[in-house]
Motif scaffolding. Structure first.
Motif, mmCIF file in Angstrom:
data_model
loop_
_atom_site.group_PDB
_atom_site.id
_atom_site.type_symbol
_atom_site.label_atom_id
_atom_site.label_comp_id
_atom_site.label_asym_id
_atom_site.label_seq_id
_atom_site.Cartn_x
_atom_site.Cartn_y
_atom_site.Cartn_z
ATOM 1 N N GLU A 35 0.861 -1.176 0.000
ATOM 2 C CA GLU A 35 0.000 0.000 0.000
ATOM 3 C C GLU A 35 0.899 1.228 0.000
ATOM 4 O OE1 GLU A 35 -3.252 -0.667 3.175
ATOM 5 O OE2 GLU A 35 -1.845 -2.330 3.283
ATOM 6 N N ALA A 36 0.710 2.059 -1.025
ATOM 7 C CA ALA A 36 1.584 3.223 -1.162
ATOM 8 C C ALA A 36 0.807 4.320 -1.887
ATOM 9 C CB ALA A 36 2.838 2.849 -1.960
ATOM 10 N N PRO A 37 1.254 5.557 -1.773
ATOM 11 C CA PRO A 37 0.577 6.641 -2.503
ATOM 12 C C PRO A 37 0.589 6.382 -4.005
ATOM 13 C CG PRO A 37 2.120 7.534 -0.898
ATOM 14 C CD PRO A 37 2.369 6.056 -0.957
ATOM 15 N N ALA A 38 -0.461 6.873 -4.682
ATOM 16 C CA ALA A 38 -0.621 6.598 -6.111
ATOM 17 C C ALA A 38 0.550 7.144 -6.928
ATOM 18 C CB ALA A 38 -1.930 7.202 -6.605
ATOM 19 N N SER B 80 -2.649 9.714 -10.659
ATOM 20 C CA SER B 80 -1.455 10.547 -10.457
ATOM 21 C C SER B 80 -1.232 11.480 -11.644
ATOM 22 C CB SER B 80 -0.222 9.671 -10.224
ATOM 23 O OG SER B 80 0.239 9.113 -11.440
ATOM 24 N N LEU B 81 -1.760 11.111 -12.806
ATOM 25 C CA LEU B 81 -1.627 11.955 -13.995
ATOM 26 C C LEU B 81 -2.825 12.881 -14.175
ATOM 27 C CD1 LEU B 81 -0.210 9.338 -16.518
ATOM 28 C CD2 LEU B 81 0.878 11.488 -15.915
ATOM 29 N N GLY B 82 -3.816 12.764 -13.299
ATOM 30 C CA GLY B 82 -5.015 13.589 -13.441
ATOM 31 C C GLY B 82 -5.866 13.213 -14.640
ATOM 32 N N LEU B 83 -5.741 11.968 -15.100
ATOM 33 C CA LEU B 83 -6.509 11.523 -16.270
ATOM 34 C C LEU B 83 -7.914 11.110 -15.848
ATOM 35 C CD1 LEU B 83 -3.870 9.203 -18.003
ATOM 36 C CD2 LEU B 83 -4.546 11.513 -18.720
ATOM 37 N N LYS B 84 -8.910 11.656 -16.545
ATOM 38 C CA LYS B 84 -10.288 11.233 -16.257
ATOM 39 C C LYS B 84 -10.736 10.144 -17.227
ATOM 40 C CE LYS B 84 -11.643 15.509 -14.031
ATOM 41 N NZ LYS B 84 -10.332 16.196 -14.232
ATOM 42 N N ALA B 89 -5.518 11.392 -22.656
ATOM 43 C CA ALA B 89 -4.152 10.860 -22.676
ATOM 44 C C ALA B 89 -3.596 10.794 -24.085
ATOM 45 C CB ALA B 89 -4.137 9.458 -22.064
ATOM 46 N N GLU B 90 -2.307 10.943 -24.168
ATOM 47 C CA GLU B 90 -1.598 10.595 -25.394
ATOM 48 C C GLU B 90 -0.448 9.667 -25.007
ATOM 49 O OE1 GLU B 90 -0.679 11.876 -29.705
ATOM 50 O OE2 GLU B 90 -1.260 13.509 -28.404
ATOM 51 N N ILE B 91 -0.217 8.656 -25.844
ATOM 52 C CA ILE B 91 0.749 7.612 -25.507
ATOM 53 C C ILE B 91 1.918 7.651 -26.491
ATOM 54 C CG2 ILE B 91 1.068 5.119 -25.162
ATOM 55 C CD1 ILE B 91 -1.173 5.921 -23.409
ATOM 56 N N PHE B 92 3.104 7.602 -25.945
ATOM 57 C CA PHE B 92 4.307 7.439 -26.762
ATOM 58 C C PHE B 92 5.079 6.227 -26.255
ATOM 59 C CE2 PHE B 92 3.280 11.824 -27.509
ATOM 60 C CZ PHE B 92 3.690 12.062 -28.806
ATOM 61 N N VAL B 113 2.876 7.799 -20.803
ATOM 62 C CA VAL B 113 1.516 8.318 -20.839
ATOM 63 C C VAL B 113 1.555 9.804 -20.509
ATOM 64 C CG1 VAL B 113 -0.819 8.099 -19.916
ATOM 65 C CG2 VAL B 113 0.648 6.082 -20.072
ATOM 66 N N LEU B 114 0.925 10.606 -21.369
ATOM 67 C CA LEU B 114 0.901 12.051 -21.147
ATOM 68 C C LEU B 114 -0.527 12.522 -20.915
ATOM 69 C CD1 LEU B 114 3.223 13.228 -24.062
ATOM 70 C CD2 LEU B 114 3.864 12.842 -21.674
ATOM 71 N N ASN B 115 -0.694 13.392 -19.941
ATOM 72 C CA ASN B 115 -1.919 14.158 -19.825
ATOM 73 C C ASN B 115 -1.685 15.436 -20.623
ATOM 74 O OD1 ASN B 115 -3.840 16.106 -19.068
ATOM 75 N ND2 ASN B 115 -4.216 15.085 -17.119
ATOM 76 N N VAL B 116 -2.293 15.503 -21.802
ATOM 77 C CA VAL B 116 -1.996 16.585 -22.736
ATOM 78 C C VAL B 116 -2.368 17.932 -22.133
ATOM 79 C CG1 VAL B 116 -2.486 17.498 -25.017
ATOM 80 C CG2 VAL B 116 -2.358 15.019 -24.668
#
Lengths: 80, 160
Positions: A35-38, B80-84, B89-92, B113-116
């Motif tokens: 269990e760890a932060p995201a 963590s990327l703020g992706l909904k 997202a854009e993937i490279f 993975v990028l949050n554009v």
């Protein structure tokens, strides 16, 4: 480096945010829960090493120009 | 702003083109990166460190070469990327570029993975298993079969 002995169900706390739980021991395999932060990346070590190796190899590329399709060529071969 | 590049000298970069990787890229230094286009019709970009002039890796969008490629991003990583959703997202994928085209490989197991919108990035381990870190790039599609109009990305890219 720390070496400690844990039984199934027992936990290890790493810092304020990370808990590692020994879930099951079966033969030579140990199932663990983390269990760890995201935002904290967690990888299997061998996978991390493989990706690290590819990133470093990519960064070490001696190629001066990345290839583009050749619009004048209808063939199946491009040139770098 | 300007970034320094051993490869390209000084590159002029729009401030909103700088991508932040809070967890960095695995095994490489620095948190701030910029996509650099060397040639507009190329399917490849350099993902160039904004902090380390000597560090740049070739990347491409995997679907140009592997039509059936799948990426599964874990909930934690998406958060963590703020992706909904996938549309954010854009993937490279990282490319190992060599002198010979047939030796090019792509890392399909560790996509970027990028949050554009938020200019955030993270290299993840693809939860869809079975992909290689060193897949021959031209296994399915030849370079000349990549349509040039498909190479454009919604991520702002600097020009070398």
């Amino acid at each position: 480096m720390l070496v400690i002995t844990r039984k199934p169900g027992e936990r290890i706390r790493v810092g304020n945010d990370v808990t590692v739980t020994v879930l099951e021991v079966s033969g030579s395999s140990v199932r663990i829960g983390i269990e760890a932060p995201a935002d904290l990346p967690i990888y299997r070590h061998e996978v991390w090493l493989a990706v690290e190796a590819e990133n470093q190899a990519a960064a070490g590329s001696q190629v001066s120009e990345l290839p583009s399709p050749d619009p004048t060529s209808g063939s199946k071969k491009g040139t770098p | 702003m300007q970034i320094q590049s051993n490869r390209f000298g000084t590159i002029e970069v729009r401030d909103d083109a700088v991508l932040t990787f809070p967890a960095g890229l695995i095994g490489l230094p620095g948190e701030r990166w910029v996509l650099v286009a060397q040639e507009p019709t190329s399917p490849f970009y350099w993902l160039h460190s904004a902090e380390h002039a000597e560090v740049a890796i070739p990347v491409t969008r995997p679907w140009l070469f592997f039509n059936g490629y799948e990426v599964r991003v874990s909930d934690d990583e998406a958060k963590s990327l703020g992706l909904k959703g996938p549309e954010d997202a854009e993937i490279f994928c990282v490319v190992r570029a060599t002198e010979r085209l047939e030796d090019f490989t792509i890392n399909l197991a560790g996509p970027i993975v990028l949050n554009v919108e938020q200019r955030l990035g993270r290299q993840i381990i693809n939860e869809t298993g079975g992909y290689s870190v060193r897949q021959p790039l031209f296994a399915e599609v030849e370079l000349n079969d990549v349509p040039s109009e498909a190479t454009h990305t919604t991520v702002p890219a600097a020009v070398a």
